[in-house]
Design an enzyme around this catalytic site. Structure first.
Site, PDB file in Angstrom:
ATOM      1  N   SER A   1       8.432   6.228   5.591  1.00 52.69           N
ATOM      2  CA  SER A   1       9.887   6.174   5.497  1.00 52.69           C
ATOM      3  C   SER A   1      10.585   7.468   5.896  1.00 52.69           C
ATOM      4  CB  SER A   1      10.304   5.766   4.090  1.00 52.69           C
ATOM      5  OG  SER A   1       9.692   6.598   3.129  1.00 52.69           O
TER       6      SER A   1
ATOM      7  N   HIS B   1       9.471  -0.638   5.521  1.00 56.84           N
ATOM      8  CA  HIS B   1      10.242  -0.298   6.724  1.00 56.84           C
ATOM      9  C   HIS B   1       9.771  -1.052   7.966  1.00 56.84           C
ATOM     10  CE1 HIS B   1      13.183   2.654   5.510  1.00 56.84           C
ATOM     11  NE2 HIS B   1      12.298   3.147   4.665  1.00 56.84           N
TER      12      HIS B   1
ATOM     13  N   LYS C   1      16.040  -3.864   2.945  1.00 59.16           N
ATOM     14  CA  LYS C   1      16.298  -3.088   4.158  1.00 59.16           C
ATOM     15  C   LYS C   1      16.717  -4.049   5.276  1.00 59.16           C
ATOM     16  CE  LYS C   1      13.932   0.867   2.446  1.00 59.16           C
ATOM     17  NZ  LYS C   1      12.672   1.244   1.818  1.00 59.16           N
TER      18      LYS C   1
END
Ligand SMILES: *Cc1c(COP(=O)(O)O)cnc(C)c1O
Length: 397
Positions: free
Chosen positions: A184, A212, A243
Site C-alpha cells: 500500500s 489494493h 477501496k
C-alpha cells in the site's frame, strides 16, 4: 489527581509531535469523493483517495444503496451469528465467491478486521507466521492477537523468506506464509508465483491480502491471484470493499471449511454488528459492474491514466520507487520535508498526502499519489505542472 492530570502525558506527546512538525490536521472533504474535490474549502486535484474506479459516486451503486434502504432499512440490528444475517449478506458472499472462483466467501465490516480476525482465528500459540516486512498493520495485529510466533522476511526477499522457512522446517505447529498482493505504500506487487512455490515446498498455509489489487489487477479486478494465474494455489484470499469497490468492508475467499470455520471463530463476525443493507447492496452493484464491459472499460482507463502519470513523473526526475500499480509514491527522504511538500502542493491545488515514519521507514518519507479511472487527462497534466513547480521551489527536483 484529577482525570485531566492522568492524561497529561498524551498532551505532552502531542506537543512533541508539533515541535517536530509531525502533527497533522485532518483534511475535511465537503461533498463527494471525486477526482477534483473540495477539501478544507479548497478545490483540489485529488490524488489521495483509494477510489480507483470512481465507484464512490457511481450512479448504479447509489441507486442500489437507496433501494436497499427502502426494502431492508438502514441497519442490520445484530451481529451475524444472532439476528444480523440478512438475505442480501448471503447473496453478496455468493456473488463474490463466484467472481473470485472460490468455493465460499465471508464478508467482514472492514478489510482491517477481515485480516486481523482471520489470522487470529486460524492460528494459536505454537503456530508460526512468516510475513513480508511491509505487510499491512492489520496482518501484524492479527498475528499479535493469535499469539503465534512471528518471523519477518525482508520486503519481497525470496531468499530471506526461504532461509526462515528452512530454519523452521521442523516447526511443530501450523505455518502461515502471508503477503500483501499490492503493497500500500510503495505500489509494488508481491512475487506471488515464487511465494506459492515456497508455501507448497514448506507446507505453509498461503494467504494473500489483496486490498489494493481488488478492482485493480486481474480480469475484472479479480486481484493478484488472477493476475498471476495462481488459482487454487492460495488458501486464503482477502480483499477490501472499501477501496476500488467504493463502499466499505472486507472479504475472505477460500474453501467452504475455511469460511465455515471463520463464521464460528472469527471474533469480528461473532462480536460486531454486520453491515447495513445499503453497504451490502452497494457492493452487489459494484461486483455486477466489475463483471461487465463497463467495469472492464473503467479498469482499462485506470491503467492508461496510471501509465501516463507514472511516465511523466519519471521524466520529470521524481523518485517513484518500485511502484508497478496506480499507487505511485514520490519519495523525498525526511518526514518534515514530505509534509512541507504536501502542504505547498495543497495550496497550489493538488492533494497528495504525505506519509512518514512510522508508516514508512524514517528516510523514505514521501507523498503518495493515486490516480483514478475518473481523472481527466487535462487534470493530470495540471497536477504534473503543479508538482514540478512546487518541487523546484522546495529543491526536491
Ligand atoms: C486498506 C488496507 C486494508 C484495510 O482495508 P479496509 O477495508 O480499509 O479496512 C488491509 N490491507 C491492506 C493492504 C490495505 O491497504
Amino acid at each position: 489527581m484529577s482525570a485531566r492530570a492522568q492524561l497529561q502525558y498524551l498532551h505532552d506527546e502531542l506537543e512533541k509531535l508539533k515541535e517536530q512538525k509531525l502533527y497533522q490536521k485532518l483534511r475535511v472533504l465537503a461533498g463527494e469523493q471525486l477526482p477534483v474535490a473540495t477539501f478544507d474549502g479548497q478545490r483540489v486535484i485529488n490524488l489521495s483517495s483509494n477510489n480507483y474506479l470512481g465507484l464512490t459516486t457511481h450512479r448504479a451503486l447509489k441507486k442500489a444503496a437507496t433501494a436497499a434502504v427502502k426494502t431492508h432499512g438502514v441497519g442490520s440490528g445484530a451481529v451475524r451469528t444472532i439476528a444480523g444475517t440478512m438475505d442480501i449478506h448471503l447473496a453478496l458472499e455468493e456473488q463474490i465467491a463466484r467472481f473470485k472462483n472460490t468455493e465460499a466467501c465471508v464478508v467482514f465490516q472492514s478489510g482491517f478486521v477481515a485480516n486481523a480476525g482471520t489470522v487470529q482465528a486460524i492460528l494459536g500459540e505454537g503456530d508460526l507466521i512468516v510475513s513480508d516486512a511491509l505487510n499491512h498493520a492489520s496482518i501484524i495485529d492479527g498475528g499479535r492477537l493469535s499469539k503465534a510466533e512471528r518471523r519477518i522476511f525482508r520486503h519481497k526477499d525470496l531468499k530471506h523468506c526461504e532461509e526462515i522457512l528452512k530454519e523452521t522446517e521442523n516447526h511443530a505447529g501450523r505455518k502461515l506464509l502471508i503477503t500483501d498482493g499490492v503493497f500500500s505504500m510503495d505500489g509494488d506487487i508481491a512475487p506471488l508465483p515464487a511465494l506459492c512455490e515456497l508455501a507448497e515446498k514448506y507446507n505453509c498455509i498461503m494467504m494473500v491480502d489483496d486490498a489494493h489489487a481488488s478492482g485493480v489487477l486481474g480480469r475484472g479486478g479479480r486481484g493478484t491471484i488472477d493476475h498471476f494465474g495462481m488459482h487454487g494455489r492460495v488458501d486464503i484470499q482477502v480483499g477490501t470493499l472499501s477501496k476500488a469497490v467504493g463502499s466499505m468492508g472486507g472479504y475472505v475467499c477460500g474453501s467452504r471449511d475455511l469460511i465455515d470455520f471463520l463464521c464460528h471463530r472469527a471474533r469480528p463476525f461473532l462480536f460486531s454488528t454486520s453491515h447495513p443493507p445499503s453497504v451490502t447492496a452497494t457492493c452487489q452493484a459494484a461486483f455486477a459492474l466489475l463483471d461487465s464491459p463497463a467495469g472492464e472499460k473503467l479498469i482499462k482507463k485506470l491503467w492508461s491514466n496510471t501509465k501516463f502519470f507514472k511516465r511523466r513523473l519519471k521524466r520529470l526526475g521524481f523518485n517513484t520507487g518500485a511502484s508497478e500499480t496506480p499507487i505511485t509514491p514520490i519519495i523525498v527522504g525526511e518526514a518534515a520535508q514530505a509534509h512541507e511538500f504536501s502542504r505547498e502542493l495543497f495550496k497550489e491545488g493538488v492533494f497528495a498526502q504525505s506519509i512518514g515514519y512510522p508508516t514508512v521507514a524514517k528516510d523514505k518519507a514521501r507523498i503518495r499519489t493515486i490516480v483514478s479511472a475518473t481523472h481527466k487527462r487535462k487534470e493530470l497534466e495540471e497536477a504534473l505542472e503543479i508538482l514540478e513547480r512546487v518541487a523546484r521551489q522546495l529543491r526536491i527536483l
